[in-house]
Design a protein around this motif. Structure first.
Motif, PDB file in Angstrom:
ATOM      1  N   ILE A   7      35.339  34.516 -24.687  1.00 12.16           N
ATOM      2  CA  ILE A   7      36.598  35.207 -24.407  1.00 12.16           C
ATOM      3  C   ILE A   7      36.608  36.581 -25.077  1.00 12.16           C
ATOM      4  CG2 ILE A   7      39.097  35.130 -24.716  1.00 12.16           C
ATOM      5  CD1 ILE A   7      38.004  33.091 -22.704  1.00 12.16           C
ATOM      6  N   LYS A   8      36.152  36.639 -26.315  1.00  9.40           N
ATOM      7  CA  LYS A   8      36.122  37.910 -27.049  1.00  9.40           C
ATOM      8  C   LYS A   8      35.192  38.909 -26.362  1.00  9.40           C
ATOM      9  CE  LYS A   8      35.196  39.840 -31.633  1.00  9.40           C
ATOM     10  NZ  LYS A   8      34.788  39.548 -33.032  1.00  9.40           N
ATOM     11  N   GLY A  10      34.339  39.023 -23.215  1.00 11.51           N
ATOM     12  CA  GLY A  10      34.921  39.447 -21.952  1.00 11.51           C
ATOM     13  C   GLY A  10      35.986  40.513 -22.120  1.00 11.51           C
ATOM     14  N   GLN A  11      36.640  40.524 -23.278  1.00 10.13           N
ATOM     15  CA  GLN A  11      37.710  41.479 -23.524  1.00 10.13           C
ATOM     16  C   GLN A  11      37.207  42.916 -23.643  1.00 10.13           C
ATOM     17  OE1 GLN A  11      39.668  39.881 -26.989  1.00 10.13           O
ATOM     18  NE2 GLN A  11      40.618  38.204 -25.860  1.00 10.13           N
ATOM     19  N   ALA A  34      46.302  40.103 -20.695  1.00 11.32           N
ATOM     20  CA  ALA A  34      45.019  40.749 -20.435  1.00 11.32           C
ATOM     21  C   ALA A  34      45.119  42.261 -20.621  1.00 11.32           C
ATOM     22  CB  ALA A  34      44.542  40.415 -19.025  1.00 11.32           C
ATOM     23  N   THR A  38      42.445  43.256 -23.235  1.00  9.43           N
ATOM     24  CA  THR A  38      41.199  43.622 -22.566  1.00  9.43           C
ATOM     25  C   THR A  38      41.305  45.064 -22.068  1.00  9.43           C
ATOM     26  OG1 THR A  38      41.693  43.099 -20.233  1.00  9.43           O
ATOM     27  CG2 THR A  38      41.148  41.239 -21.673  1.00  9.43           C
ATOM     28  N   HIS A 287      42.362  33.144 -20.028  1.00  7.49           N
ATOM     29  CA  HIS A 287      40.975  32.768 -20.323  1.00  7.49           C
ATOM     30  C   HIS A 287      40.080  32.991 -19.102  1.00  7.49           C
ATOM     31  CE1 HIS A 287      42.485  29.806 -23.631  1.00  7.49           C
ATOM     32  NE2 HIS A 287      42.341  31.028 -24.099  1.00  7.49           N
ATOM     33  N   CYS A 290      39.192  36.687 -18.684  1.00  2.00           N
ATOM     34  CA  CYS A 290      38.157  37.102 -19.643  1.00  2.00           C
ATOM     35  C   CYS A 290      36.793  36.561 -19.250  1.00  2.00           C
ATOM     36  CB  CYS A 290      38.510  36.637 -21.039  1.00  2.00           C
ATOM     37  SG  CYS A 290      40.022  37.361 -21.710  1.00  2.00           S
TER      38      CYS A 290
END
Length: 296
Positions: A7-8, A10-11, A34, A38, A287, A290
């Motif tokens: 997840i991190k 993808g941000q 998001a 993100t 989630h 991400c």
């Protein structure tokens, strides 16, 4: 790789996401999160006015500039315009809002958009389960209804590719059945053996076993008690389910009885499709955003 790490990661990826039927509080709540966590931008397609709902979240001017609202004529127009945005290169991803999966995918598969590839489209569900020590992925629980052996090989290959894409270099895969030995009366065990045999030849470095039951796949103690010789037991990264019914039951059991977080994405087209259930929480939708960013 832990779920929170994926997840991190993808941000930190920039992309524009076209959201189909976005005028829903849970969908907008995920999009707002998001926006705040993100680098993604969003194109929101819906026939209903969305401005008031979006303003209720008190976004800053900069955050609002990352949202483009497109009001459409009707639901059919919503779907076509959303997919067209990706086909035209205006968006990098599609996200499903309050619309049925079949309606959205039927549009994506139309030849005029040129979004199909030579690969089978399949669904992956990525779980963070409190009782399991790492991320667990399951496929296919939402798209391919009763895949045959050839289709299961394609689904498995998609899953392996996706796991490597998100940073798991040597994924461990279990092909599920109710037993660990082949029984001609249980087609899932026959299929699992064929899938494993084929992929062992095609991808000799892949750690894949099957048929294997769910308990032996995720719990080493279970395999020891059952006297199963397994190198992946208790440490699998991905599971292939026999058919959509068992996959759907497993998915919902993990979410509702194990308090698992989940991300859901369709892969195999030219772009990932964020395909959450309409009943999924806004957190799970976030989630999924991400996760899909990592699969571009």
């Amino acid at each position: 790789m832990l779920f929170k790490d994926m997840i991190k990661n993808g941000q930190n990826i920039s992309a524009t996401i076209a959201v189909c039927k976005s005028n829903d509080e849970g969908v907008i709540k995920a999009i707002v999160k998001a926006i705040k966590h993100t680098k993604a931008r969003f194109m929101l397609f819906d026939e209903r006015p969305q401005d008031e709902l979006i303003r209720s979240f008190n976004l800053t001017h900069e955050e609002l500039n990352r949202i483009e609202i497109i009001q459409t004529l009707n639901e059919e127009h919503t779907v076509s315009q959303c997919v067209q945005a990706v086909a035209d290169g205006k968006a990098d991803l599609i996200m499903k809002g309050l619309i049925s999966t079949s309606e959205l995918l039927k549009e994506v598969l139309k030849d005029k958009y040129n979004l199909k590839t030579n690969y089978r489209m399949s669904h992956i569900a990525i779980f963070n389960i409190p009782e399991y020590h790492k991320m667990l992925t399951v496929s296919d629980v939402a798209m391919n209804i009763a895949p045959n052996i050839e289709q299961k090989i394609e689904i498995t290959s998609n899953l392996v590719y996706s796991l490597k894409k998100i940073g798991i270099d040597s994924p461990k895969i279990g092909v599920l059945s109710a037993i660990e030995n082949v029984n001609s009366k249980m087609q899932s065990s026959v299929d699992a053996k064929e899938v494993v045999s084929y992929l062992n030849q095609e991808k000799p470095d892949l750690e894949i076993e099957g048929p294997i039951a769910f308990d032996a796949a995720i719990n080493k103690k279970a395999s020891i008690i059952k006297k199963i010789d397994s190198k992946i037991s208790g440490n699998v990264d991905g599971l292939i389910v026999p058919q959509i019914e068992s996959g759907n039951i497993l998915y919902k059991s993990l979410v509702y009885l194990s308090n698992a977080d989940v991300a859901s994405v369709i892969i195999g087209a030219k772009i990932p499709i964020i395909l959450t259930s309409r009943s999924d929480s806004s957190q799970d939708k976030f989630h999924s955003i991400c996760s899909a960013l990592m699969l571009i």
